[in-house]
Design an enzyme around this catalytic site. Structure first.
Site, PDB file in Angstrom:
ATOM      1  N   VAL A  48      -2.853  69.123  37.293  1.00 17.79           N
ATOM      2  CA  VAL A  48      -1.916  69.213  36.173  1.00 17.79           C
ATOM      3  C   VAL A  48      -2.277  68.063  35.244  1.00 17.79           C
ATOM      4  O   VAL A  48      -2.013  66.903  35.541  1.00 17.79           O
ATOM      5  CB  VAL A  48      -0.448  69.114  36.634  1.00 17.79           C
ATOM      6  CG1 VAL A  48       0.495  69.199  35.429  1.00 17.79           C
ATOM      7  CG2 VAL A  48      -0.128  70.239  37.618  1.00 17.79           C
TER       8      VAL A  48
ATOM      9  N   TYR B 270       7.456  68.246  41.852  1.00 17.49           N
ATOM     10  CA  TYR B 270       6.763  67.130  41.185  1.00 17.49           C
ATOM     11  C   TYR B 270       7.127  65.851  41.920  1.00 17.49           C
ATOM     12  O   TYR B 270       8.278  65.414  41.904  1.00 17.49           O
ATOM     13  CB  TYR B 270       7.186  67.080  39.722  1.00 17.49           C
ATOM     14  CG  TYR B 270       6.479  66.042  38.857  1.00 17.49           C
ATOM     15  CD1 TYR B 270       5.430  65.267  39.328  1.00 17.49           C
ATOM     16  CD2 TYR B 270       6.875  65.854  37.539  1.00 17.49           C
ATOM     17  CE1 TYR B 270       4.797  64.336  38.521  1.00 17.49           C
ATOM     18  CE2 TYR B 270       6.251  64.926  36.722  1.00 17.49           C
ATOM     19  CZ  TYR B 270       5.224  64.171  37.222  1.00 17.49           C
ATOM     20  OH  TYR B 270       4.605  63.243  36.407  1.00 17.49           O
TER      21      TYR B 270
ATOM     22  N   LYS C 299       2.968  68.800  42.762  1.00 17.35           N
ATOM     23  CA  LYS C 299       2.212  67.995  41.808  1.00 17.35           C
ATOM     24  C   LYS C 299       2.245  66.582  42.359  1.00 17.35           C
ATOM     25  O   LYS C 299       3.262  65.893  42.314  1.00 17.35           O
ATOM     26  CB  LYS C 299       2.836  68.056  40.414  1.00 17.35           C
ATOM     27  CG  LYS C 299       2.096  67.184  39.390  1.00 17.35           C
ATOM     28  CD  LYS C 299       2.788  67.217  38.031  1.00 17.35           C
ATOM     29  CE  LYS C 299       2.111  66.259  37.051  1.00 17.35           C
ATOM     30  NZ  LYS C 299       2.817  66.219  35.734  1.00 17.35           N
TER      31      LYS C 299
END
Length: 304
Positions: A206, A136, A164
């Site tokens: 996401v 992330y 992400k």
């Protein structure tokens, strides 16, 4: 399960009862709505959400419940957002033991680690598990950027295969794709930049407001990937005022109000969060009400 890092993966909210226990009934209702809409995975324990307020066993309960509800149809991804490497490794082990199919890992919390420390942190966790990993990358909220050069090192580990991407710099998707091709899957993590990111080549999304509007979110993705940009853009423009509710410190309260409006959630949050009140509550409700009034008719996106 073989994890394909693509499609819409909701970062689902945690549902609570008024007595501050997990509301597994409403949680299940929401997860079923996501699956019925055609999402491609479920992400638990969102780091900007209420995961930091959950006990370790509560996280394990949510993993087990989601694994049962998903019936092996889509991957269950657990978020690892910890301060110490050994705690993160233990959390990754717990996730694996309770049935998670993959992990989404953040840089160390609180401490602003150097590039070398950040890479080593990710490598230590990845080396402790054989679960697939998505990094992330959100320097806006966490003040640590995982650069393209850092990914060059991280991709030496076979189970680090996705990011992400939440830098809010659309160009970074091109940088990553140009450097790594298909070696690194890219999922956008910023709701109001989602369609632009998909057009730039992102593999997935996401998402946040998907928690309340799963069908619309999946429809945008499927239309974009089916080469129908005009239809995708029309739905996306309708969605934008709602999507902007995701880029707020009160994103959890915002999303939960939207979930109430669509009948698949409750407003209850865990302290120190409090329910929205006053002018801000009125503003958010107005955005949600306007969205519901003008909700678009969707094409048969599941047939694409």
């Amino acid at each position: 399960m073989k994890v394909e890092w693509k499609g819409v993966m909701p970062a689902v909210t945690t549902k609570f009862n008024e007595d501050d226990t997990l509301d597994l009934i409403m949680f299940a209702k929401n997860i079923r709505a996501q699956i019925d809409a055609g999402v491609h995975g479920i992400v638990l324990g969102g780091s900007l959400g209420e995961a930091s307020t959950l006990l370790a066993e509560e996280k394990n309960v949510l993993i087990r419940e989601t694994v049962q509800l998903s019936e092996g149809k889509i991957p269950v991804v657990m978020t690892i957002a910890e301060q110490a490497t050994k705690v993160a490794i233990a959390a990754a082990s717990d996730a694996h033991e309770n049935g998670a199919d993959a992990l989404m890992i953040l840089p160390p919390m609180r401490y602003k680690s150097t590039d070398i420390e950040t890479v080593q942190y990710f490598k230590d966790i990845a080396s402790s598990t054989d679960l697939p990993i998505m990094i992330y990358n959100n320097p806006v909220d966490y003040k640590i950027e995982v650069t393209v050069d850092m990914f060059e090192e991280l991709l030496e580990l076979d189970n680090i295969t996705a990011v992400k991407e939440s830098t809010r710099d659309i160009i970074n998707i091109g940088r990553l794709r140009n450097r790594f091709g298909e070696r690194l899957s890219i999922l956008t993590g910023v709701d109001p930049l989602a369609l632009e990111s998909l057009f730039m080549g992102a593999d997935g999304w996401v998402a946040g407001l998907v928690c309340a509007f799963p069908e619309e979110t999946v429809a945008i993705y499927e239309l974009a990937k089916a080469g129908r940009p005009k239809e995708a853009t029309e739905i996306y423009r309708w969605f934008l005022p709602l999507l902007e509710l995701d880029i707020s410190p009160q994103l959890v309260q915002n999303i939960k109000l939207a979930e109430v409006a669509t009948g698949i959630g409750t407003e209850t949050v865990r302290k120190p969060r409090l329910n929205l009140s006053g002018d801000e509550r009125k503003r958010v409700l107005k955005v949600i009400e306007e969205g519901l009034k003008t909700r678009p008719i969707l094409p048969d996106y599941k047939s694409f």
